[in-house]
Enzyme design. Sequence first.
Site, PDB file in Angstrom:
ATOM      1  N   CYS A   2       0.825  -1.205   0.000  1.00 12.12           N
ATOM      2  CA  CYS A   2       0.000   0.000   0.000  1.00 12.12           C
ATOM      3  C   CYS A   2       0.863   1.262   0.000  1.00 12.12           C
ATOM      4  O   CYS A   2       1.978   1.255   0.500  1.00 12.12           O
ATOM      5  CB  CYS A   2      -0.863   0.041   1.251  1.00 12.12           C
ATOM      6  SG  CYS A   2      -1.819  -1.438   1.508  1.00 12.12           S
ATOM      7  N   ARG A  27       5.001   0.091  -6.175  1.00 11.54           N
ATOM      8  CA  ARG A  27       4.983  -0.736  -4.973  1.00 11.54           C
ATOM      9  C   ARG A  27       3.956  -1.864  -5.073  1.00 11.54           C
ATOM     10  O   ARG A  27       3.992  -2.795  -4.279  1.00 11.54           O
ATOM     11  CB  ARG A  27       4.645   0.138  -3.754  1.00 11.54           C
ATOM     12  CG  ARG A  27       5.687   1.220  -3.490  1.00 11.54           C
ATOM     13  CD  ARG A  27       5.146   2.253  -2.539  1.00 11.54           C
ATOM     14  NE  ARG A  27       4.904   1.708  -1.226  1.00 11.54           N
ATOM     15  CZ  ARG A  27       5.754   1.740  -0.220  1.00 11.54           C
ATOM     16  NH1 ARG A  27       6.915   2.319  -0.391  1.00 11.54           N
ATOM     17  NH2 ARG A  27       5.456   1.223   0.949  1.00 11.54           N
ATOM     18  N   TRP A  76      -3.197  -2.526  -1.354  1.00 10.33           N
ATOM     19  CA  TRP A  76      -2.813  -3.893  -1.753  1.00 10.33           C
ATOM     20  C   TRP A  76      -3.545  -4.795  -0.770  1.00 10.33           C
ATOM     21  O   TRP A  76      -3.241  -4.801   0.419  1.00 10.33           O
ATOM     22  CB  TRP A  76      -1.296  -4.032  -1.628  1.00 10.33           C
ATOM     23  CG  TRP A  76      -0.709  -5.305  -2.113  1.00 10.33           C
ATOM     24  CD1 TRP A  76      -0.437  -5.655  -3.400  1.00 10.33           C
ATOM     25  CD2 TRP A  76      -0.255  -6.398  -1.297  1.00 10.33           C
ATOM     26  NE1 TRP A  76       0.150  -6.895  -3.435  1.00 10.33           N
ATOM     27  CE2 TRP A  76       0.271  -7.368  -2.173  1.00 10.33           C
ATOM     28  CE3 TRP A  76      -0.224  -6.651   0.075  1.00 10.33           C
ATOM     29  CZ2 TRP A  76       0.813  -8.578  -1.718  1.00 10.33           C
ATOM     30  CZ3 TRP A  76       0.306  -7.843   0.526  1.00 10.33           C
ATOM     31  CH2 TRP A  76       0.817  -8.793  -0.362  1.00 10.33           C
ATOM     32  N   ASN A 102      -1.645   1.990   6.133  1.00 10.39           N
ATOM     33  CA  ASN A 102      -0.783   0.884   5.694  1.00 10.39           C
ATOM     34  C   ASN A 102      -0.494   0.030   6.911  1.00 10.39           C
ATOM     35  O   ASN A 102      -0.280   0.559   8.003  1.00 10.39           O
ATOM     36  CB  ASN A 102       0.558   1.414   5.166  1.00 10.39           C
ATOM     37  CG  ASN A 102       0.427   2.049   3.805  1.00 10.39           C
ATOM     38  OD1 ASN A 102      -0.648   2.058   3.227  1.00 10.39           O
ATOM     39  ND2 ASN A 102       1.524   2.587   3.299  1.00 10.39           N
ATOM     40  N   GLY A 103      -0.425  -1.287   6.717  1.00  8.00           N
ATOM     41  CA  GLY A 103      -0.121  -2.177   7.843  1.00  8.00           C
ATOM     42  C   GLY A 103      -1.290  -3.095   8.128  1.00  8.00           C
ATOM     43  O   GLY A 103      -2.223  -3.210   7.311  1.00  8.00           O
ATOM     44  N   GLU A 485      18.005 -17.369  -7.877  1.00  8.36           N
ATOM     45  CA  GLU A 485      17.590 -16.021  -8.252  1.00  8.36           C
ATOM     46  C   GLU A 485      17.011 -16.004  -9.666  1.00  8.36           C
ATOM     47  O   GLU A 485      16.000 -15.340  -9.927  1.00  8.36           O
ATOM     48  CB  GLU A 485      18.784 -15.058  -8.115  1.00  8.36           C
ATOM     49  CG  GLU A 485      18.554 -13.634  -8.556  1.00  8.36           C
ATOM     50  CD  GLU A 485      17.414 -12.918  -7.824  1.00  8.36           C
ATOM     51  OE1 GLU A 485      16.887 -13.442  -6.836  1.00  8.36           O
ATOM     52  OE2 GLU A 485      17.033 -11.827  -8.290  1.00  8.36           O
ATOM     53  N   LYS A 489      13.230 -14.797 -10.430  1.00  6.42           N
ATOM     54  CA  LYS A 489      12.939 -13.684 -11.357  1.00  6.42           C
ATOM     55  C   LYS A 489      11.916 -14.122 -12.392  1.00  6.42           C
ATOM     56  O   LYS A 489      10.971 -13.418 -12.694  1.00  6.42           O
ATOM     57  CB  LYS A 489      14.242 -13.301 -12.044  1.00  6.42           C
ATOM     58  CG  LYS A 489      14.742 -11.961 -12.136  1.00  6.42           C
ATOM     59  CD  LYS A 489      14.813 -10.963 -11.050  1.00  6.42           C
ATOM     60  CE  LYS A 489      13.998 -11.069  -9.831  1.00  6.42           C
ATOM     61  NZ  LYS A 489      14.605 -10.628  -8.612  1.00  6.42           N
ATOM     62  N   GLU A 492       8.379 -14.622 -10.823  1.00  4.02           N
ATOM     63  CA  GLU A 492       7.771 -13.359 -10.380  1.00  4.02           C
ATOM     64  C   GLU A 492       7.102 -12.593 -11.510  1.00  4.02           C
ATOM     65  O   GLU A 492       6.012 -12.067 -11.343  1.00  4.02           O
ATOM     66  CB  GLU A 492       8.860 -12.422  -9.821  1.00  4.02           C
ATOM     67  CG  GLU A 492       9.256 -12.663  -8.410  1.00  4.02           C
ATOM     68  CD  GLU A 492      10.160 -11.546  -7.911  1.00  4.02           C
ATOM     69  OE1 GLU A 492      11.237 -11.323  -8.496  1.00  4.02           O
ATOM     70  OE2 GLU A 492       9.793 -10.896  -6.922  1.00  4.02           O
ATOM     71  N   HIS A 508      18.196 -36.370  -7.398  1.00  7.13           N
ATOM     72  CA  HIS A 508      17.440 -36.771  -6.202  1.00  7.13           C
ATOM     73  C   HIS A 508      15.962 -36.402  -6.307  1.00  7.13           C
ATOM     74  O   HIS A 508      15.268 -36.378  -5.297  1.00  7.13           O
ATOM     75  CB  HIS A 508      18.053 -36.131  -4.948  1.00  7.13           C
ATOM     76  CG  HIS A 508      19.469 -36.569  -4.721  1.00  7.13           C
ATOM     77  ND1 HIS A 508      19.810 -37.847  -4.348  1.00  7.13           N
ATOM     78  CD2 HIS A 508      20.632 -35.889  -4.855  1.00  7.13           C
ATOM     79  CE1 HIS A 508      21.129 -37.942  -4.244  1.00  7.13           C
ATOM     80  NE2 HIS A 508      21.649 -36.761  -4.550  1.00  7.13           N
ATOM     81  N   LYS A 607       6.510  -4.074  -3.932  1.00  7.92           N
ATOM     82  CA  LYS A 607       7.932  -3.734  -3.920  1.00  7.92           C
ATOM     83  C   LYS A 607       8.516  -3.856  -2.531  1.00  7.92           C
ATOM     84  O   LYS A 607       9.633  -4.309  -2.346  1.00  7.92           O
ATOM     85  CB  LYS A 607       8.132  -2.312  -4.458  1.00  7.92           C
ATOM     86  CG  LYS A 607       9.587  -1.890  -4.566  1.00  7.92           C
ATOM     87  CD  LYS A 607      10.325  -2.723  -5.590  1.00  7.92           C
ATOM     88  CE  LYS A 607      11.816  -2.446  -5.627  1.00  7.92           C
ATOM     89  NZ  LYS A 607      12.545  -3.524  -6.326  1.00  7.92           N
TER      90      LYS A 607
HETATM   91  O1  M6R Z   1      13.316  -4.944   0.216  1.00 10.09           O
HETATM   92  P1  M6R Z   1      13.832  -6.313   0.498  1.00 10.09           P
HETATM   93  O2  M6R Z   1      15.143  -6.580  -0.155  1.00 10.09           O
HETATM   94  O3  M6R Z   1      13.881  -6.628   1.956  1.00 10.09           O
HETATM   95  O4  M6R Z   1      12.770  -7.287  -0.147  1.00 10.09           O
HETATM   96  C1  M6R Z   1      12.856  -8.665   0.018  1.00 10.09           C
HETATM   97  C2  M6R Z   1      11.959  -9.383  -0.954  1.00 10.09           C
HETATM   98  O5  M6R Z   1      10.616  -9.033  -0.720  1.00 10.09           O
HETATM   99  C3  M6R Z   1      12.314  -9.037  -2.395  1.00 10.09           C
HETATM  100  O6  M6R Z   1      13.638  -9.335  -2.678  1.00 10.09           O
HETATM  101  C4  M6R Z   1      11.402  -9.813  -3.380  1.00 10.09           C
HETATM  102  O7  M6R Z   1      11.706 -11.165  -3.354  1.00 10.09           O
HETATM  103  C5  M6R Z   1      11.559  -9.187  -4.754  1.00 10.09           C
HETATM  104  N1  M6R Z   1      10.305  -9.088  -5.380  1.00 10.09           N
HETATM  105  C6  M6R Z   1      12.529  -9.909  -5.612  1.00 10.09           C
HETATM  106  O8  M6R Z   1      12.531  -9.533  -6.932  1.00 10.09           O
END
Ligand code: M6R
Length: 612
Positions: A2, A27, A76, A102-103, A485, A489, A492, A508, A607
């Site tokens: 949010c 975000r 959000w 927010n929260g 990673e 990516k 996501e 395995h 974000k």
């Molecule tokens: O802001 P942060 O690095 O603490 O965020 C951690 C994860 O939420 C963040 O890396 C998330 O996995 C991303 N969307 C990766 O692309």
Amino acid sequence: MCGIVGYIGTKAATSVLLKGLKCLEYRGYDSSGIALLNDSLFVCKKKGKIIELEKELNGLSKDLSTYTVGIAHTRWATHGEPSDLNAHPHVSSSGKIAVVHNGIIENFQILREKLALKGFKITTQTDSEIIAHLIEYYVDKYNDFLTGVFVALEKLEGTYGIVVVSRDYPDRIIAARNGSPLILGVGEGEIIIASDASAIVEYTRKVIYIDDREVVDIQRDSYQTYDLLQKQVEKPVEDIDWDIETIGKKGYDHFMLKEIFEQVESVKNTCRGRLLTETGTSRLDGLNLKPEDFSEIKRIILIACGTSWHSALIGEYLIEEYARIPVDVEYASEFRYKNPILTKSDLVIVISQSGETADTLAALREAKQKGVKVLGVTNIVGSTIARESDGGVYLHAGPEIGVASTKAFSSQVMVMIMIAIHFARRKDMSLESGQVLIEKIEKLPQLIQSMLDTAGDIKNIAEIYKNASNFLYLGRGVQFPVALEGALKLKEISYIHAEGYPAAEMKHGPIALIDENLPVVFIALKDSIYGKIVSNMQEVRARGGKIIAIATEGDNEISNYADHVIFVPDVDRMLSPILTVVPLQLLSYYIAVMRGCNVDQPRNLAKSVTVE
Ligand code: M6R
């Protein structure tokens, strides 16, 4: 996650607020809304993108240009589906109070019931709505806006960043924070409050970071900050040293692509002034460690989430290899609840691009509570993690807007390299070895350029595999976290199911998945275990799997085992993740674009994850 913006000044609040919301779009959100205030309170909320809200506002016969006070929000969804009704601002039953939040309010159910008994009409499924009613109740009871907010806050359990306006107090905004960031931008005759500095920088660079358990009472040209005991708190006004230009797309189709291509510069910025050739080490003054601290540290615990957790895994390989200090890597979400065993000889390092991730912040607090020194590695100056850590290292990667982290990851890896050499030189690494290593590190930014130059080839590969339903990413040693990673990516932003594994683990279990429809990405550099990785590739080939190999320049053998090869310059194996990750970022990007996905704002993702 949010986003919040509030404005009080002389400009038309609607345009400031809508512009601010657009700066927070990255975000992630599913609805948005606005409340404008003069002697009446006007509220408009829409499900979907901000454009829907704008359309609704533009279609009104009402003249909104006279409002100079307002609050706005991008939601959000956590409690209740995304809808016009559940969007913020929430308004109290009598229509006097409007709140954006927010929260998460954990005791909202009990408060809901109590408020309903007092006659308040609860109309949404959200946890946030009750804040508006609660504030109205206490403002009426004490006949004072600020006192009412203070008393209402006492009743809330959970996390909040809230901004409140009241029809009875048309020249004031009150904001409060507990676990969800709020920044106050102090302009000339105007004040803007937001959950993220990007909504503020167009108007002012002078900011105040509101801390947890603080309340700020805002008027056009003044503000006063308090703690929850209603004691005044004097806060320093700080300068933001970047502007709105820095966060434009600069001709790229997406922020993510721009940020991938910025990595030559961002990694350079991360090392700027920190690599010391003469002494063969790195200068990291922000660590705030005394010489005697280094001999006392017997274990380092790296804590993070998501992509930052992957950089922590790379950090583990680097620190253990160079500094010979045992390293544990923890998911922040697990660490915070497991009653971790910590001793005085431990050092905790939390890694977070945003510096606001709720789990990472809670892990930091848990470690500090147990008396352990905590360092923070973050990109955002003044973020909560930066402020609550005992020391740390800023990434200086510049604002990262794409939800999928790219340049922050490479900068985190660079910081891990610098931390490793810093500790290593305090221990057994010789001056000469340190100098050789520094020389290699200095070359990395330019080598990233050679990886970016492979973009055309990667686009062609993306075209071939864009319709795959699954992907496997395999790597060994320090390339294993890179495989993780790469898989994260892809899933996501393209919504393709992807898994990362240590290559040897394939036999395995994951080997059962392999057939002609499964593309497998191997990171297969020429190093001491190259032969083993080649065996894994042959196992995939034998089962009809398609192979995309990331291999070392000059490796003429690799094309015998792979369908496609992307070459990486021949660098020190421990430093190579900063290069091998680049083609994986590009592959995800191109596949996602070809599938028509919203690359910069992938569905369901945020974000900065400021809720548990
Ligand atoms: O802001 P942060 O690095 O603490 O965020 C951690 C994860 O939420 C963040 O890396 C998330 O996995 C991303 N969307 C990766 O692309």
